[in-house]
Scaffold this active site. Sequence first.
Site, PDB file in Angstrom:
ATOM      1  N   TYR A  16     -20.041 -15.554   1.577  1.00  0.00           N
ATOM      2  CA  TYR A  16     -19.752 -16.999   1.530  1.00  0.00           C
ATOM      3  C   TYR A  16     -19.833 -17.640   2.925  1.00  0.00           C
ATOM      4  CZ  TYR A  16     -16.786 -21.165   0.855  1.00  0.00           C
ATOM      5  OH  TYR A  16     -16.276 -22.435   0.846  1.00  0.00           O
ATOM      6  N   ASN A  45     -24.785  -5.140   2.477  1.00  0.00           N
ATOM      7  CA  ASN A  45     -25.060  -4.112   1.459  1.00  0.00           C
ATOM      8  C   ASN A  45     -25.158  -4.734   0.058  1.00  0.00           C
ATOM      9  OD1 ASN A  45     -22.435  -4.615   0.771  1.00  0.00           O
ATOM     10  ND2 ASN A  45     -21.647  -2.588   1.299  1.00  0.00           N
ATOM     11  N   LEU A  46     -24.979  -6.051  -0.005  1.00  0.00           N
ATOM     12  CA  LEU A  46     -25.086  -6.816  -1.253  1.00  0.00           C
ATOM     13  C   LEU A  46     -24.088  -6.350  -2.316  1.00  0.00           C
ATOM     14  CD1 LEU A  46     -28.966  -7.399  -1.544  1.00  0.00           C
ATOM     15  CD2 LEU A  46     -27.236  -8.841  -0.463  1.00  0.00           C
ATOM     16  N   ASP A  77     -25.397  -0.536   4.734  1.00  0.00           N
ATOM     17  CA  ASP A  77     -23.949  -0.543   4.903  1.00  0.00           C
ATOM     18  C   ASP A  77     -23.578  -0.328   6.368  1.00  0.00           C
ATOM     19  OD1 ASP A  77     -21.524   0.296   2.633  1.00  0.00           O
ATOM     20  OD2 ASP A  77     -21.145   0.472   4.792  1.00  0.00           O
ATOM     21  N   SER A 136     -12.380  -8.614   1.191  1.00  0.00           N
ATOM     22  CA  SER A 136     -11.485  -9.721   1.552  1.00  0.00           C
ATOM     23  C   SER A 136     -10.528 -10.171   0.448  1.00  0.00           C
ATOM     24  CB  SER A 136     -12.321 -10.916   2.014  1.00  0.00           C
ATOM     25  OG  SER A 136     -13.126 -11.373   0.948  1.00  0.00           O
ATOM     26  N   ASN A 144     -13.848   0.461   4.654  1.00  0.00           N
ATOM     27  CA  ASN A 144     -14.923  -0.500   4.928  1.00  0.00           C
ATOM     28  C   ASN A 144     -14.611  -1.352   6.158  1.00  0.00           C
ATOM     29  OD1 ASN A 144     -17.389  -1.801   4.386  1.00  0.00           O
ATOM     30  ND2 ASN A 144     -16.368  -3.420   3.255  1.00  0.00           N
ATOM     31  N   TYR A 177      -5.065  -6.270   3.530  1.00  0.00           N
ATOM     32  CA  TYR A 177      -6.215  -7.032   4.030  1.00  0.00           C
ATOM     33  C   TYR A 177      -5.934  -7.586   5.436  1.00  0.00           C
ATOM     34  CZ  TYR A 177      -9.206 -11.089   4.698  1.00  0.00           C
ATOM     35  OH  TYR A 177     -10.043 -12.006   5.234  1.00  0.00           O
ATOM     36  N   ARG A 231      -1.411 -25.124   1.909  1.00  0.00           N
ATOM     37  CA  ARG A 231      -2.427 -24.440   2.717  1.00  0.00           C
ATOM     38  C   ARG A 231      -3.255 -25.464   3.499  1.00  0.00           C
ATOM     39  NH1 ARG A 231       0.335 -21.024   1.526  1.00  0.00           N
ATOM     40  NH2 ARG A 231      -0.031 -19.014   0.552  1.00  0.00           N
ATOM     41  N   ASP A 284       2.279 -14.331  -1.125  1.00  0.00           N
ATOM     42  CA  ASP A 284       1.872 -15.690  -0.728  1.00  0.00           C
ATOM     43  C   ASP A 284       2.965 -16.363   0.105  1.00  0.00           C
ATOM     44  OD1 ASP A 284      -0.674 -16.127  -1.717  1.00  0.00           O
ATOM     45  OD2 ASP A 284       0.007 -16.888  -3.651  1.00  0.00           O
TER      46      ASP A 284
END
Length: 329
Positions: A11, A32-33, A50, A76, A91, A140, A220, A284
């Site tokens: 994105y 790496n799609l 990758d 993510s 990763n 994350y 946010r 959150d």
Amino acid sequence: MAVLVTGGAGYIGSHTVAELIARGEEVVIVDNLETGHREAVTAGTLEIGDIRDKAFLNEVFTKHSIDAVIHFAAYSLVGESMVKPGKYYDNNVSGTGVLLDVMKDYGVKRIVFSSTAATYGEPERVPIVETDRTEPTSVYGETKLTMERMMRWFDQAHDIQYVSLRYFNAAGAHESGQIGEDHRPESHLVPIVLQTALGQREEITVFGSDYPTADGTCVRDYIHVSDLADAHVLALHYLRDGGKSDIFNLGNGQGFSVLEVIRTAEQVTGRPIPTAIRERRAGDPAILIASADKARRVLGWSPRRDKLEQIVESAWRWHTARPHGYIES
Ligand code: UDP
């Protein structure tokens, strides 16, 4: 000399590639799609592979003359990271280690890094400044903070300068309407709200209405993806001009609640958006708002699409042009 963009089919990566190309840069994309989309790469040279694969990265760095790296390639999803920490460490952290080692081997000395407000965890205060406590509440966020720290040590040992950009809530789409947000599964508020407006979902679930905010829903700081793309290009120029390693927040400095986003989307789309209030989502924080004064001051960054309406409108153009997102490749 080319700029290597890892995760350039994702994105924010794809919007940054578009911006680099528009400014005349030569761009090589490594992806790496797995979560990125081939169709999101509108220009540049795509090398499919990758970042954990050192032999593959060696080939890319041998084939192309790389001057700097912009590093997006990572998992993510906050929720997924909590149940699959190993996947995220492998990763995000190990992958970054391989990338930095290859950069060291090839003498590439500049890296712009895609970091996140999730490095702060529950904020001590808002707006958040870069020197505030970093205590991630998700795997994350922890992996992104670890990646930042790795870069600091690579700078010390190998003189690789980095700029880490901690973004708040990226949203919106490119003005062309040809690239936009398409996560599978989708977990982000703005696309889910717009998919509900399109009738693809029956309702939007609001995660909690008992937060200590004006209307009880989370607040946010939404920032246009093309403004983020601009910041990456400015960070690249900063490093090329001899700038030192540093960390910058990127946000508009203004907070909107989940219900305000839904109301804005109703206005923009002219459609009703059915809403169901449910339990809080784990991890959150109530309010996340950036102070991006440092990025404005040092990088000369200034967001140009800073109204929530503008952000939602651009996302709506993408969703109406491509109601099912990218064609799977
Ligand atoms: N949110 C929500 N319903 C959804 C998705 C998100 O209420 O279906 C809320 C979420 O709790 C958060 C805000 O919207 O307060 C933004 O969430 P998102 O996942 O887009 O980004 P995050 O803040 O997690 O980076």
